[in-house]
Scaffold this active site. Structure first.
Site, short mmCIF file in Angstrom:
data_model
loop_
_atom_site.label_atom_id
_atom_site.label_comp_id
_atom_site.label_asym_id
_atom_site.label_seq_id
_atom_site.Cartn_x
_atom_site.Cartn_y
_atom_site.Cartn_z
N GLU A 140 101.57 -59.67 -34.08
CA GLU A 140 100.53 -60.64 -34.42
C GLU A 140 99.98 -61.27 -33.14
O GLU A 140 100.56 -62.24 -32.62
CB GLU A 140 101.10 -61.76 -35.30
CG GLU A 140 101.62 -61.28 -36.64
CD GLU A 140 101.60 -62.41 -37.66
OE1 GLU A 140 100.95 -62.23 -38.70
OE2 GLU A 140 102.22 -63.46 -37.41
N GLY B 283 98.11 -63.79 -43.58
CA GLY B 283 98.19 -65.23 -43.74
C GLY B 283 97.20 -65.71 -44.78
O GLY B 283 97.40 -65.57 -45.99
N GLY B 284 96.07 -66.25 -44.31
CA GLY B 284 95.08 -66.88 -45.18
C GLY B 284 94.70 -66.06 -46.41
O GLY B 284 94.61 -66.59 -47.53
N HIS C 157 107.87 -66.30 -35.72
CA HIS C 157 106.41 -66.40 -35.90
C HIS C 157 105.84 -67.23 -34.76
O HIS C 157 106.46 -68.20 -34.31
CB HIS C 157 106.09 -67.04 -37.26
CG HIS C 157 104.63 -66.90 -37.61
ND1 HIS C 157 103.67 -67.70 -37.06
CD2 HIS C 157 103.99 -66.03 -38.43
CE1 HIS C 157 102.49 -67.34 -37.52
NE2 HIS C 157 102.65 -66.33 -38.36
N SER D 60 94.31 -62.34 -39.12
CA SER D 60 92.99 -62.29 -39.77
C SER D 60 92.75 -61.00 -40.57
O SER D 60 91.62 -60.53 -40.64
CB SER D 60 91.87 -62.49 -38.74
OG SER D 60 91.95 -63.80 -38.19
N GLY E 159 94.46 -66.70 -37.80
CA GLY E 159 93.68 -67.80 -38.36
C GLY E 159 92.33 -68.00 -37.71
O GLY E 159 91.68 -69.03 -37.91
N ASN F 137 102.18 -64.19 -46.00
CA ASN F 137 102.80 -65.39 -45.44
C ASN F 137 101.96 -66.59 -45.85
O ASN F 137 100.88 -66.80 -45.31
CB ASN F 137 102.88 -65.25 -43.92
CG ASN F 137 103.40 -66.50 -43.24
OD1 ASN F 137 103.89 -67.42 -43.91
ND2 ASN F 137 103.29 -66.56 -41.92
N TRP F 138 102.47 -67.36 -46.77
CA TRP F 138 101.71 -68.51 -47.28
C TRP F 138 101.69 -69.67 -46.29
O TRP F 138 100.96 -70.63 -46.49
CB TRP F 138 102.31 -68.99 -48.61
CG TRP F 138 102.19 -68.03 -49.75
CD1 TRP F 138 101.65 -66.77 -49.71
CD2 TRP F 138 102.61 -68.24 -51.10
NE1 TRP F 138 101.72 -66.20 -50.96
CE2 TRP F 138 102.31 -67.08 -51.83
CE3 TRP F 138 103.22 -69.30 -51.76
CZ2 TRP F 138 102.59 -66.95 -53.19
CZ3 TRP F 138 103.52 -69.18 -53.11
CH2 TRP F 138 103.19 -68.01 -53.82
N LYS F 139 102.54 -69.61 -45.27
CA LYS F 139 102.67 -70.71 -44.30
C LYS F 139 102.94 -72.02 -45.07
O LYS F 139 103.58 -71.99 -46.11
CB LYS F 139 101.43 -70.78 -43.40
CG LYS F 139 101.14 -69.43 -42.75
CD LYS F 139 100.15 -69.48 -41.62
CE LYS F 139 100.01 -68.07 -41.04
NZ LYS F 139 99.09 -68.05 -39.88
N GLU G 42 103.74 -69.48 -34.69
CA GLU G 42 103.63 -70.92 -34.99
C GLU G 42 104.99 -71.61 -34.81
O GLU G 42 105.04 -72.80 -34.47
CB GLU G 42 103.08 -71.09 -36.41
CG GLU G 42 101.58 -70.73 -36.46
CD GLU G 42 101.07 -70.25 -37.79
OE1 GLU G 42 101.75 -70.43 -38.81
OE2 GLU G 42 99.97 -69.66 -37.82
P1 13P Z 1 95.97 -65.10 -40.82
O1 13P Z 1 95.97 -63.85 -41.67
O2 13P Z 1 95.58 -66.32 -41.57
O3 13P Z 1 95.22 -64.88 -39.54
O4 13P Z 1 97.50 -65.34 -40.38
C1 13P Z 1 98.23 -64.30 -39.86
C2 13P Z 1 99.65 -64.72 -39.78
O5 13P Z 1 100.02 -65.52 -38.94
C3 13P Z 1 100.59 -64.16 -40.75
O6 13P Z 1 101.90 -64.45 -40.41
#
Ligand code: 13P
Length: 259
Positions: A174, A241-242, A102, A220, A180, A10-12, A104
């Protein structure tokens, strides 16, 4: 039943459409060098909407063994919904997966389970696999109510799907406190909640559906933690994510998912 491991990046709101082309190319090369077998581990990247056409052109043009998806979808058909993106538009772009709910989106856009459920229904109707995201905030975990919190989200967010549709769907656990933050859940914590999700799906739709649905962990995830998380019996992969913004790191996570 053997479930194919699934790793989703997930590149966000990172990586514009120009940078997306180089990231996807780099990822494809890295996976090839690592002798990645797409039949053994399924890999999906979720770029921002504005990148999708470029990613489609690259994946189709170079015949890359890589699937891509979107990070959100409208619950409504095409029409007067300024700023929203209809599921049918995503299908036209070759999108195979979409995250719905998600944390977010739940936080910054006030999305509740009813809307998430409607988005999942819209995705399925367009032939797209919904990746339904659930997870508890820190205060709920501290109060020891994480399982009940997540199961209520599962009930509400999958409410519109029938048994066959749930079997083909993905649920991503999640925990909000792990996203994050660098604070990854322990494999035991991930297993506890992922197993509870599968059990709930079994109670509602039967054992065969529970056996088929894929449940991912996200929060993470790094190449150093991926293998022990995915060694858990009810963790079928990761929503990353990251670490998905770095081709080598993401490819290493894919490698850790190899059965
Ligand atoms: P991180 O891997 O950056 O913690 O993000 C997880 C996430 O929200 C993937 O959708």
């Amino acid at each position: 039943m053997a479930r194919t491991p699934l790793i989703i990046g997930n590149w966000k709101m990172n990586v514009d459409h120009v940078a997306a082309v180089s990231l996807v190319q780099k990822l494809a090369w890295t996976l090839k060098d690592a002798e990645h077998d797409p039949a053994a581990v399924q890999v999906v990247v979720l770029p921002p909407f504005t990148d999708l056409r470029s990613v489609q052109t690259l994946v189709e043009g170079d015949r890359l063994d890589l699937a891509y998806g979107a990070q959100d979808v409208s619950d409504a058909p095409p029409g007067a919904r300024t700023g929203d993106i209809a599921a049918a538009f995503l299908t036209r772009l070759g999108v195979t997966h979409v995250t719905v709910g998600h944390s977010e989106r739940r936080l910054h856009h006030g999305e509740d389970d009813a809307l998430v459920a409607a988005k999942a229904v819209a995705a399925v109707a367009a032939g797209i696999t919904p990746v339904v995201c659930v997870g508890e905030p820190l205060e709920v975990r501290r109060a020891g109510r994480h399982v009940e919190h997540v199961l209520a989200q599962v009930d509400g967010s999958l409410a519109g799907l029938g048994a066959e549709q749930v079997a083909a769907a993905v649920v991503a656990y999640e925990p909000v406190w792990a996203i994050g933050t660098g604070e990854v859940a322990t494999p035991e914590d991930a297993q506890e909640v992922c197993a509870a999700i599968r059990q709930r799906v079994g109670q509602v739709h039967g054992e065969a559906v529970a056996d088929a649905v894929r449940v991912l962990y996200g929060g993470s995830v790094k190449s150093s933690s991926a293998a022990s998380l995915m060694a858990q019996p009810d963790v079928d992969g990761a929503l990353v994510g990251g670490a998905s913004l770095d081709a080598a790191e993401f490819a290493a996570i894919v490698g850790a998912a190899r059965p």
